[in-house]
Design an enzyme around this catalytic site. Sequence first.
Site, PDB file in Angstrom:
ATOM      1  N   GLY A 131       0.892  -1.263  -0.038  1.00  0.00           N
ATOM      2  CA  GLY A 131       0.165   0.071  -0.066  1.00  0.00           C
ATOM      3  C   GLY A 131       1.015   1.312  -0.036  1.00  0.00           C
ATOM      4  O   GLY A 131       1.979   1.100  -0.404  1.00  0.00           O
ATOM      5  N   ARG A 147       0.765  -3.583  12.397  1.00  0.00           N
ATOM      6  CA  ARG A 147       0.190  -3.745  13.716  1.00  0.00           C
ATOM      7  C   ARG A 147       0.689  -5.060  14.358  1.00  0.00           C
ATOM      8  O   ARG A 147       1.018  -6.238  13.719  1.00  0.00           O
ATOM      9  CB  ARG A 147      -1.318  -3.909  13.378  1.00  0.00           C
ATOM     10  CG  ARG A 147      -2.127  -2.974  13.039  1.00  0.00           C
ATOM     11  CD  ARG A 147      -2.155  -1.969  14.281  1.00  0.00           C
ATOM     12  NE  ARG A 147      -3.022  -0.797  14.085  1.00  0.00           N
ATOM     13  CZ  ARG A 147      -2.651   0.459  13.755  1.00  0.00           C
ATOM     14  NH1 ARG A 147      -1.040   0.431  13.582  1.00  0.00           N
ATOM     15  NH2 ARG A 147      -3.158   1.520  13.610  1.00  0.00           N
ATOM     16  N   GLU A 175      -0.269  -3.341  23.850  1.00  0.00           N
ATOM     17  CA  GLU A 175       0.595  -2.091  23.880  1.00  0.00           C
ATOM     18  C   GLU A 175       0.004  -1.238  24.878  1.00  0.00           C
ATOM     19  O   GLU A 175      -1.131  -1.189  25.253  1.00  0.00           O
ATOM     20  CB  GLU A 175       0.707  -1.167  22.610  1.00  0.00           C
ATOM     21  CG  GLU A 175       1.357  -1.889  21.535  1.00  0.00           C
ATOM     22  CD  GLU A 175       1.238  -1.029  20.107  1.00  0.00           C
ATOM     23  OE1 GLU A 175       0.831  -0.018  20.035  1.00  0.00           O
ATOM     24  OE2 GLU A 175       1.480  -1.789  19.211  1.00  0.00           O
ATOM     25  N   HIS A 221       5.885   2.305  19.310  1.00  0.00           N
ATOM     26  CA  HIS A 221       4.953   2.404  18.254  1.00  0.00           C
ATOM     27  C   HIS A 221       5.024   4.071  17.827  1.00  0.00           C
ATOM     28  O   HIS A 221       4.240   4.707  18.171  1.00  0.00           O
ATOM     29  CB  HIS A 221       3.322   2.247  18.906  1.00  0.00           C
ATOM     30  CG  HIS A 221       2.474   2.226  17.621  1.00  0.00           C
ATOM     31  ND1 HIS A 221       1.478   1.332  17.804  1.00  0.00           N
ATOM     32  CD2 HIS A 221       2.457   2.673  16.504  1.00  0.00           C
ATOM     33  CE1 HIS A 221       0.533   1.429  16.719  1.00  0.00           C
ATOM     34  NE2 HIS A 221       1.085   2.176  15.894  1.00  0.00           N
TER      35      HIS A 221
END
Length: 334
Positions: free
Chosen positions: A158, A240, A269, A288
Amino acid sequence: MGKKKIYVTRRILEPALSILSRKCQVTLNKKPCPPSREEISKNVAGKAGILCMLTDRIDAEVMDKAGSNLQVISSYSTGFEHIDVKEATARGIYVTYTADILAEATADLAFGLILACARNIVSADEYTRNKKWKIAWSPDLMLGYNVHGSTLGIIGLGRIGSAVARRARGFNMKVLYYNRKRNRQLESELRVTYAALDELLAQSDFVSIHTTLNSASNQLIDRTKLRLMKKTAFLINTARGQVVKEVDLVRALERNQIAGAGLDVFETEPLPRSNPLLKMKNVVLLPHIGSATYQTRSKMAEVAARNLLDVLVEKKEPNPKFLVNPEVKNLRPL
Ligand code: GLV
């Protein structure tokens, strides 16, 4: 008519908050942590718009609490698995996100992890800092792996995956990609080669995950898939955590089935203190921060605010590249 009421679930970078405050009546969660489920339920009541983060679950219950005034959910993120989009669409609620904006920054970080893993950058810093460096130069100190000229496997071509592929060209890497849908146009544009997932895993020196989280990608990389990877290969995940079955990855790392992993995302997380990854040497772990640059986060804030204002104040359709559920336009034309 008075200003529309909105709920903003975290403080975002300026000037977005000031712009929102000029045009709307803003309820802001000022705490440095995500609002609890109860706080969300309480604060969405009667709101026409919600500006949320990926840490806020916005489901039918929250939409019920908001009530029939709710017209737009604007997420400050590229992932939108925290929002029940089907439910929102059925209710004629516009769902927007900040896709596109963070692709380049996240690709930078993915590349940073590739380099950090391959060249022991984090452990070498620790070694130097902790005065373990005693011999001026050694022929075999901190040996790593070449990044240039190696093979990179991209799972999910993507926006972010494509941005990683463009970087890889500068490193003269051979790039393979796997996607649910093959994209021949991108293949020639980016000079990348399509491969079935198993083949990509078997051939790549670096496997970098850039797929969205969906039913097909959930736990896509498990024990059987990890076994296909080279012993000298690294797994990089900036997408993810749930795309990788973490217990299986831990086991593969413990047994040196692969050389290491660079991870910015995790199944849970923040990373629980008991997580075995924290004790492992062959991993680089980040909290993250894929899109965490001043420029990108401030642009994301601006776009998230603009998306919300388009629907609520300007009464115009948000830019299609930021609209998650274009079908909503027929259900609730603006
Ligand atoms: C980050 O992970 C995002 O979805 O924006």
